[in-house]
Design an enzyme around this catalytic site. Structure first.
Site, PDB file in Angstrom:
ATOM      1  N   ASP A  61       0.808  -1.228   0.000  1.00 34.91           N
ATOM      2  CA  ASP A  61       0.000   0.000   0.000  1.00 34.91           C
ATOM      3  C   ASP A  61       0.841   1.278   0.000  1.00 34.91           C
ATOM      4  O   ASP A  61       0.318   2.361   0.249  1.00 34.91           O
ATOM      5  CB  ASP A  61      -0.901   0.010   1.249  1.00 34.91           C
ATOM      6  CG  ASP A  61      -2.065  -0.956   1.119  1.00 34.91           C
ATOM      7  OD1 ASP A  61      -2.970  -0.669   0.322  1.00 34.91           O
ATOM      8  OD2 ASP A  61      -2.068  -1.995   1.810  1.00 34.91           O
TER       9      ASP A  61
ATOM     10  N   GLU B  71      -0.464   9.634   1.870  1.00 28.06           N
ATOM     11  CA  GLU B  71      -1.229  10.563   2.716  1.00 28.06           C
ATOM     12  C   GLU B  71      -1.406  10.030   4.133  1.00 28.06           C
ATOM     13  O   GLU B  71      -1.424  10.796   5.101  1.00 28.06           O
ATOM     14  CB  GLU B  71      -2.620  10.790   2.114  1.00 28.06           C
ATOM     15  CG  GLU B  71      -3.536  11.604   3.015  1.00 28.06           C
ATOM     16  CD  GLU B  71      -4.938  11.770   2.461  1.00 28.06           C
ATOM     17  OE1 GLU B  71      -5.552  10.768   2.080  1.00 28.06           O
ATOM     18  OE2 GLU B  71      -5.402  12.912   2.409  1.00 28.06           O
ATOM     19  N   ASP B  72      -1.531   8.706   4.248  1.00 27.99           N
ATOM     20  CA  ASP B  72      -1.824   8.129   5.562  1.00 27.99           C
ATOM     21  C   ASP B  72      -0.634   8.139   6.511  1.00 27.99           C
ATOM     22  O   ASP B  72      -0.795   7.911   7.707  1.00 27.99           O
ATOM     23  CB  ASP B  72      -2.350   6.695   5.385  1.00 27.99           C
ATOM     24  CG  ASP B  72      -3.669   6.694   4.634  1.00 27.99           C
ATOM     25  OD1 ASP B  72      -4.489   7.582   4.910  1.00 27.99           O
ATOM     26  OD2 ASP B  72      -3.857   5.833   3.763  1.00 27.99           O
TER      27      ASP B  72
ATOM     28  N   ARG C 191       0.778  -1.637   7.454  1.00 28.66           N
ATOM     29  CA  ARG C 191       1.217  -0.377   6.849  1.00 28.66           C
ATOM     30  C   ARG C 191       2.226   0.381   7.713  1.00 28.66           C
ATOM     31  O   ARG C 191       2.724   1.420   7.316  1.00 28.66           O
ATOM     32  CB  ARG C 191       0.006   0.502   6.527  1.00 28.66           C
ATOM     33  CG  ARG C 191      -0.951  -0.167   5.523  1.00 28.66           C
ATOM     34  CD  ARG C 191      -1.883   0.819   4.864  1.00 28.66           C
ATOM     35  NE  ARG C 191      -1.125   1.863   4.201  1.00 28.66           N
ATOM     36  CZ  ARG C 191      -1.641   3.010   3.770  1.00 28.66           C
ATOM     37  NH1 ARG C 191      -2.925   3.236   3.917  1.00 28.66           N
ATOM     38  NH2 ARG C 191      -0.893   3.921   3.186  1.00 28.66           N
TER      39      ARG C 191
ATOM     40  N   ARG D 217      -9.251   2.953  11.520  1.00 23.30           N
ATOM     41  CA  ARG D 217      -7.804   3.169  11.491  1.00 23.30           C
ATOM     42  C   ARG D 217      -7.320   4.194  12.523  1.00 23.30           C
ATOM     43  O   ARG D 217      -6.157   4.160  12.931  1.00 23.30           O
ATOM     44  CB  ARG D 217      -7.379   3.644  10.093  1.00 23.30           C
ATOM     45  CG  ARG D 217      -7.748   2.695   8.963  1.00 23.30           C
ATOM     46  CD  ARG D 217      -6.948   1.411   9.022  1.00 23.30           C
ATOM     47  NE  ARG D 217      -7.352   0.487   7.984  1.00 23.30           N
ATOM     48  CZ  ARG D 217      -6.885   0.506   6.744  1.00 23.30           C
ATOM     49  NH1 ARG D 217      -5.995   1.405   6.387  1.00 23.30           N
ATOM     50  NH2 ARG D 217      -7.303  -0.384   5.871  1.00 23.30           N
TER      51      ARG D 217
ATOM     52  N   HIS E 224     -12.045   6.218   5.326  1.00 22.59           N
ATOM     53  CA  HIS E 224     -11.423   7.423   5.869  1.00 22.59           C
ATOM     54  C   HIS E 224     -12.350   8.633   5.716  1.00 22.59           C
ATOM     55  O   HIS E 224     -13.202   8.665   4.819  1.00 22.59           O
ATOM     56  CB  HIS E 224     -10.128   7.745   5.107  1.00 22.59           C
ATOM     57  CG  HIS E 224      -8.995   6.801   5.371  1.00 22.59           C
ATOM     58  ND1 HIS E 224      -8.333   6.120   4.373  1.00 22.59           N
ATOM     59  CD2 HIS E 224      -8.384   6.438   6.535  1.00 22.59           C
ATOM     60  CE1 HIS E 224      -7.369   5.369   4.908  1.00 22.59           C
ATOM     61  NE2 HIS E 224      -7.387   5.545   6.214  1.00 22.59           N
TER      62      HIS E 224
ATOM     63  N   CYS F  24      -5.009  10.526  -1.254  1.00 21.94           N
ATOM     64  CA  CYS F  24      -4.141   9.528  -0.594  1.00 21.94           C
ATOM     65  C   CYS F  24      -2.828   9.282  -1.318  1.00 21.94           C
ATOM     66  O   CYS F  24      -1.907   8.723  -0.743  1.00 21.94           O
ATOM     67  CB  CYS F  24      -4.899   8.226  -0.390  1.00 21.94           C
ATOM     68  SG  CYS F  24      -5.660   7.599  -1.873  1.00 21.94           S
TER      69      CYS F  24
HETATM   70  C1  CIR Z   1      -5.648   0.846   2.893  1.00 18.38           C
HETATM   71  O1  CIR Z   1      -6.597   0.096   3.112  1.00 18.38           O
HETATM   72  O2  CIR Z   1      -5.011   1.354   3.806  1.00 18.38           O
HETATM   73  C2  CIR Z   1      -5.290   1.153   1.466  1.00 18.38           C
HETATM   74  N1  CIR Z   1      -5.545   0.004   0.654  1.00 18.38           N
HETATM   75  C3  CIR Z   1      -6.040   2.354   0.949  1.00 18.38           C
HETATM   76  C4  CIR Z   1      -5.645   3.608   1.648  1.00 18.38           C
HETATM   77  C5  CIR Z   1      -6.280   4.815   1.044  1.00 18.38           C
HETATM   78  N2  CIR Z   1      -5.905   5.962   1.807  1.00 18.38           N
HETATM   79  C6  CIR Z   1      -6.632   7.061   1.882  1.00 18.38           C
HETATM   80  O3  CIR Z   1      -7.701   7.134   1.299  1.00 18.38           O
HETATM   81  N3  CIR Z   1      -6.161   8.061   2.624  1.00 18.38           N
END
Ligand code: CIR
Length: 251
Positions: free
Chosen positions: A59, A64-65, A84, A129, A158, A245
């Protein structure tokens, strides 16, 4: 002021990314990289910082995360998904020359996709999360009065899946997801419910990078005097990703 974006390359293991929609295995990594290139070009920043992909982090394109950037400070998050967590050290290394870093500590978890700064307030989702300790850490760093916790509709990954900032006074908000009353003093561009995915867009002054597959939202942005720049999202959405993201943008 120099505008910068940090992005991260897509690994071949993207087909093993987390996916509530259950479609990651059908991702075409070549097409995903082509779409990522279009996205990166559409950001039109002065300086792009590119972090290499890590095959151990399927991922990792969703940078962004991994951080929340405010002014000259970057909070390096502790992502909610255990798989992650190893994404963050290379992002911290890449941001360190430009920003003052602080590291979120256990037991806090927070994904940057759950944080939206608009009209002087940090809206933060309590999500699968982002936990209470993560929100409390933001309150500690930014001030209790300016951090607004928000509940999410069930099944929403999110906060920014349903709302994103267009400028400091304007948001794109998907109908029937969050109450508009949560955002007093903010102009709301209403995205029709059937185009909910399109409520996630990246705005750079009047230029808005948005999902190409949603004509009503593109027209809405245009009519409101913004300049939509549609980009394809067919591959990232198979891993529950969208537009904000894929970058950390500041400056
Ligand atoms: C996840 O599940 O963490 C990733 N497959 C997708 C994350 C997308 N992030 C976001 O929209 N900020």
């Amino acid at each position: 002021m120099v505008t910068r974006a940090l992005v991260r390359k897509i690994p071949d293991s993207f087909t093993r990314a987390l996916s509530a929609v259950g479609a990651a295995s059908s991702i075409d990594p070549v097409l995903a990289r082509e779409q990522h290139a279009l996205y990166r070009a559409a950001l039109r920043v002065d300086h792009e910082i590119v972090v290499e992909a890590d095959e151990e982090c399927p991922d990792c394109v969703f940078v962004e995360d991994t951080a929340v950037i405010v002014g000259s400070k970057a909070i390096i998050t502790r992502p909610g998904a255990v798989t992650r967590r190893r994404e963050t050290p290379p992002i911290a290394d890449a941001l360190a020359p430009y920003l003052d870093l602080v590291q979120m500590q256990e037991p806090a978890t927070l994904d940057g996709g759950d944080v939206m700064y608009v009209n002087g307030k940090f809206y933060v989702a309590r999500s699968a999360r982002t936990n209470a300790e993560g929100i409390e850490m933001l309150r500690h760093w930014f001030g209790r009065d300016v951090v607004i916790p928000v509940g999410l509709p069930s099944g929403t990954l999110h906060l920014k899946c349903v709302v994103s900032p267009i400028d400091q006074q304007t948001i794109l908000l998907a109908d029937e997801n969050l109450s508009p009353h949560l955002f007093p003093g903010v102009e709301i561009l209403r995205v029709p419910r059937e185009e909910t995915y399109a409520a996630n867009a990246v705005a750079r002054s009047s230029h808005v990078v948005c999902a190409a597959e949603y004509p009503r939202t593109i027209d809405l942005l245009d009519a409101a005097g913004h300049h939509p720049h549609p980009v394809p999202t067919t591959e990232v959405r198979k891993a529950d990703g969208s537009l904000t993201c894929q970058s950390l943008v500041w400056g």
